[in-house]
Design a protein around this motif. Structure first.
Motif, PDB file in Angstrom:
ATOM      1  N   ALA A  29       0.864  -0.689  -0.226  1.00 42.75           N
ATOM      2  CA  ALA A  29       0.058   0.175   0.414  1.00 42.75           C
ATOM      3  C   ALA A  29       0.753   1.118  -0.015  1.00 42.75           C
ATOM      4  O   ALA A  29       0.596   1.802  -0.961  1.00 42.75           O
ATOM      5  CB  ALA A  29      -0.685   0.041   0.970  1.00 42.75           C
ATOM      6  N   MET A  34      -1.296   4.018  -0.789  1.00 41.03           N
ATOM      7  CA  MET A  34      -2.887   3.824  -1.331  1.00 41.03           C
ATOM      8  C   MET A  34      -3.072   3.430   0.411  1.00 41.03           C
ATOM      9  O   MET A  34      -1.894   3.549   1.130  1.00 41.03           O
ATOM     10  CB  MET A  34      -3.114   2.787  -1.529  1.00 41.03           C
ATOM     11  CG  MET A  34      -3.381   2.809  -3.121  1.00 41.03           C
ATOM     12  SD  MET A  34      -4.158   0.648  -3.487  1.00 41.03           S
ATOM     13  CE  MET A  34      -4.055   1.250  -5.116  1.00 41.03           C
ATOM     14  N   PRO A  36      -3.870   1.138   3.756  1.00 45.14           N
ATOM     15  CA  PRO A  36      -3.394  -0.723   4.207  1.00 45.14           C
ATOM     16  C   PRO A  36      -5.108  -1.032   3.825  1.00 45.14           C
ATOM     17  O   PRO A  36      -4.909  -2.243   3.086  1.00 45.14           O
ATOM     18  CB  PRO A  36      -2.847  -0.594   5.234  1.00 45.14           C
ATOM     19  CG  PRO A  36      -2.272   0.791   5.632  1.00 45.14           C
ATOM     20  CD  PRO A  36      -2.912   1.705   4.589  1.00 45.14           C
ATOM     21  N   VAL A  39      -5.953  -1.834  -0.020  1.00 37.73           N
ATOM     22  CA  VAL A  39      -5.040  -3.223  -0.396  1.00 37.73           C
ATOM     23  C   VAL A  39      -5.445  -4.591   0.265  1.00 37.73           C
ATOM     24  O   VAL A  39      -5.923  -5.231  -0.263  1.00 37.73           O
ATOM     25  CB  VAL A  39      -3.835  -3.180  -0.065  1.00 37.73           C
ATOM     26  CG1 VAL A  39      -2.887  -4.307  -0.530  1.00 37.73           C
ATOM     27  CG2 VAL A  39      -3.152  -1.777  -0.878  1.00 37.73           C
ATOM     28  N   THR A  53      -7.714   0.615  -9.088  1.00 37.84           N
ATOM     29  CA  THR A  53      -6.779   0.000  -7.766  1.00 37.84           C
ATOM     30  C   THR A  53      -6.178  -0.975  -8.074  1.00 37.84           C
ATOM     31  O   THR A  53      -5.279  -1.445  -7.884  1.00 37.84           O
ATOM     32  CB  THR A  53      -7.793   0.113  -6.538  1.00 37.84           C
ATOM     33  OG1 THR A  53      -7.929   1.647  -5.947  1.00 37.84           O
ATOM     34  CG2 THR A  53      -6.877  -0.501  -5.883  1.00 37.84           C
TER      35      THR A  53
END
Length: 66
Positions: A29, A34, A36, A39, A53
Protein backbone atom coordinates in the motif's frame (compact mmCIF):
# COMPACT_ATOMS: atom_id res chain seq x y z
CA UNK A 1 -19.49 -8.00 0.22
CA UNK A 2 -18.72 -10.55 -2.50
CA UNK A 3 -19.94 -14.05 -1.85
CA UNK A 4 -17.49 -16.82 -1.00
CA UNK A 5 -18.87 -18.88 -3.90
CA UNK A 6 -17.87 -16.23 -6.44
CA UNK A 7 -14.23 -15.94 -5.46
CA UNK A 8 -12.20 -13.44 -7.49
CA UNK A 9 -9.31 -15.23 -9.25
CA UNK A 10 -7.44 -11.93 -9.60
CA UNK A 11 -7.55 -11.32 -5.84
CA UNK A 12 -6.42 -14.92 -5.27
CA UNK A 13 -3.49 -14.41 -7.67
CA UNK A 14 -2.61 -11.15 -5.89
CA UNK A 15 -2.66 -12.90 -2.49
CA UNK A 16 -0.36 -15.60 -3.87
CA UNK A 17 1.99 -12.98 -5.35
CA UNK A 18 2.16 -11.10 -2.04
CA UNK A 19 2.91 -14.35 -0.21
CA UNK A 20 5.56 -15.39 -2.75
CA UNK A 21 7.32 -12.04 -2.46
CA UNK A 22 7.08 -12.00 1.31
CA UNK A 23 5.77 -8.44 1.41
CA UNK A 24 3.06 -7.10 3.65
CA UNK A 25 -0.12 -5.43 2.48
CA UNK A 26 1.01 -2.34 4.39
CA UNK A 27 4.29 -2.20 2.45
CA UNK A 28 2.49 -2.74 -0.87
CA UNK A 29 0.00 0.00 0.00
CA UNK A 30 2.78 2.43 0.89
CA UNK A 31 4.55 1.73 -2.39
CA UNK A 32 1.33 2.40 -4.29
CA UNK A 33 0.32 5.45 -2.24
CA UNK A 34 -2.83 3.72 -0.99
CA UNK A 35 -4.28 3.07 2.42
CA UNK A 36 -3.45 -0.39 3.79
CA UNK A 37 -7.18 -1.03 4.28
CA UNK A 38 -7.75 -0.55 0.54
CA UNK A 39 -5.16 -3.19 -0.34
CA UNK A 40 -6.38 -5.57 2.36
CA UNK A 41 -9.99 -5.19 1.24
CA UNK A 42 -8.97 -6.15 -2.29
CA UNK A 43 -6.76 -9.07 -1.25
CA UNK A 44 -9.41 -10.51 1.07
CA UNK A 45 -12.36 -9.66 -1.20
CA UNK A 46 -14.15 -7.65 1.47
CA UNK A 47 -15.72 -5.20 -0.97
CA UNK A 48 -15.79 -4.26 -4.64
CA UNK A 49 -12.54 -2.58 -5.62
CA UNK A 50 -12.32 0.25 -8.13
CA UNK A 51 -10.82 -0.85 -11.47
CA UNK A 52 -7.96 1.65 -11.14
CA UNK A 53 -7.03 0.19 -7.75
CA UNK A 54 -7.10 -3.38 -9.11
CA UNK A 55 -4.93 -2.37 -12.06
CA UNK A 56 -2.36 -0.60 -9.85
CA UNK A 57 -2.06 -3.55 -7.47
CA UNK A 58 -1.82 -6.07 -10.31
CA UNK A 59 0.79 -4.06 -12.20
CA UNK A 60 2.91 -3.73 -9.08
CA UNK A 61 2.69 -7.47 -8.44
CA UNK A 62 3.23 -8.38 -12.10
CA UNK A 63 -0.02 -10.28 -12.51
CA UNK A 64 -2.76 -10.15 -15.15
CA UNK A 65 -5.69 -8.02 -13.97
CA UNK A 66 -8.26 -9.94 -16.00
Amino acid sequence: MPSKDASDPVAAAARAAVDERGISARRLAKKLGMKPRTVLDFLHERRITRPSTRISICRELGINQE
